[in-house]
Design an enzyme around this catalytic site. Structure first.
Site, PDB file in Angstrom:
ATOM      1  N   GLU A  38     -12.510 -32.603 -18.276  1.00 33.33           N
ATOM      2  CA  GLU A  38     -11.716 -33.420 -17.353  1.00 33.33           C
ATOM      3  C   GLU A  38     -10.250 -32.945 -17.406  1.00 33.33           C
ATOM      4  OE1 GLU A  38     -11.706 -37.432 -18.827  1.00 33.33           O
ATOM      5  OE2 GLU A  38     -10.742 -38.275 -17.054  1.00 33.33           O
ATOM      6  N   LYS A 108     -13.588 -39.376  -9.762  1.00 31.92           N
ATOM      7  CA  LYS A 108     -14.005 -40.312 -10.820  1.00 31.92           C
ATOM      8  C   LYS A 108     -14.033 -41.754 -10.307  1.00 31.92           C
ATOM      9  CE  LYS A 108     -12.857 -41.312 -15.693  1.00 31.92           C
ATOM     10  NZ  LYS A 108     -11.895 -40.950 -16.767  1.00 31.92           N
ATOM     11  N   CYS A 142     -16.228 -38.369 -17.756  1.00 33.25           N
ATOM     12  CA  CYS A 142     -15.824 -39.111 -18.949  1.00 33.25           C
ATOM     13  C   CYS A 142     -16.342 -40.558 -18.956  1.00 33.25           C
ATOM     14  CB  CYS A 142     -14.301 -39.038 -19.083  1.00 33.25           C
ATOM     15  SG  CYS A 142     -13.769 -39.323 -20.786  1.00 33.25           S
TER      16      CYS A 142
HETATM   17  C1  ACM Z   1     -11.686 -41.141 -20.223  1.00 30.75           C
HETATM   18  O1  ACM Z   1     -12.394 -41.611 -19.333  1.00 30.75           O
HETATM   19  N1  ACM Z   1     -10.927 -40.081 -20.009  1.00 30.75           N
HETATM   20  C2  ACM Z   1     -11.671 -41.731 -21.574  1.00 30.75           C
END
Ligand code: ACM
Length: 264
Positions: A38, A108, A142
């Site tokens: 990420e 995301k 993530c």
């Molecule tokens: C995250 O979602 N970067 C902990």
């Protein structure tokens, strides 16, 4: 198909330095598809929205040109987390760059902690990307690990492999077995590329725990590394293994679902 996940420590806000680091890693790996962490071009622990805005890039910006060139040169698909600017919005995105130059974006969906103050939540759902008849690829980023719906949606839409670029700060003893379960409960491959190292902001410190892993559809750990490891994890996978959803002679974990009984 050889898949690879990279664990490394990006330099905060130094996009050029990160491109150089990534170029040397990518030039050294033999793989068909690679998963990078990420926000791998910028780092993570932004002071404020202005700092994020200064390094965010459009989906056809300099970093994507960089990844497109490498994908073509190395004849590999690259999944890379980056800060994506679209108008006034900044998304915590992952680009999948194919060797023919095609770029597909996942934004995301589940923002973690202070990400909520500076990023816009993803608005593209969970797309499944087709790479000819070689692979159907899903991406989650993530903290999406915490939501069974993310991996389940991708699996129901036909994903064989879930690429999982990450900057995980949670203890590996929490997310590692959960991601193994995501693979097992959906019978898909998962590849978590988690960064390591730390970032500081005033007297706050964020530690990223590495421990990246690649898991098979039966829950077998194909490759895992510790927190300090820097470099590639590799696995030789047959994506079609993820199309086989049986659990016994009588059971198929997708066909046995009873959506009529899950009415909320
Ligand atoms: C995250 O979602 N970067 C902990």
């Amino acid at each position: 198909m050889i898949i690879a996940a990279l664990q490394f420590c990006p330099s905060f806000l130094d996009v050029k330095a990160n491109q150089q680091t990534l170029a040397s890693y990518l030039e050294a790996v033999e793989a068909d598809l690679v998963v990078l962490p990420e926000l791998c071009t910028t780092g993570y622990f932004f002071h404020d929205a202005a700092q994020l805005h200064a390094v965010a890039e459009q989906h056809n910006g300099a970093s994507m040109r960089f990844f497109r060139e490498l994908a073509a040169d190395r004849n590999m698909a690259i999944v890379a987390g980056f800060a994506e600017r679209d108008g006034d919005a900044i998304y915590n995105s992952a680009a999948t760059v194919f060797p023919d130059g095609r770029v597909e974006i996942y934004r995301k969906v589940h923002l973690f902690a202070e990400e909520k103050a500076i990023f816009t939540p993803g608005n593209l759902g969970f797309p499944v990307l087709r790479w000819g008849d070689r692979l159907r690829l899903g991406v989650m980023i993530c903290y999406d690990w915490r939501f069974p719906e993310a991996a389940r949606t991708l699996a129901l839409k036909g994903a064989q492999l879930i690429a999982h670029p990450s900057n995980l700060v949670a203890a590996p003893r929490l997310w590692k077995p959960v991601m193994r379960t995501r693979a097992f409960e959906n019978k898909v491959f998962t590849a978590t590329a988690n960064r390591n190292g730390e970032e500081r902001r005033d007297d706050e410190r964020l530690v990223f725990h590495g421990c990246s892993q690649i898991v098979a559809p039966n829950g077998t750990m194909l490759e895992e590394v510790d927190e300090l490891y820097e470099g590639w994890l590799l696995a030789d996978i047959d994506p079609s293994k993820a199309d086989e959803k049986s659990f016994s002679q009588w059971n198929d974990i997708m066909a046995d679902r009873r959506p009529d009984s899950y009415d909320l």
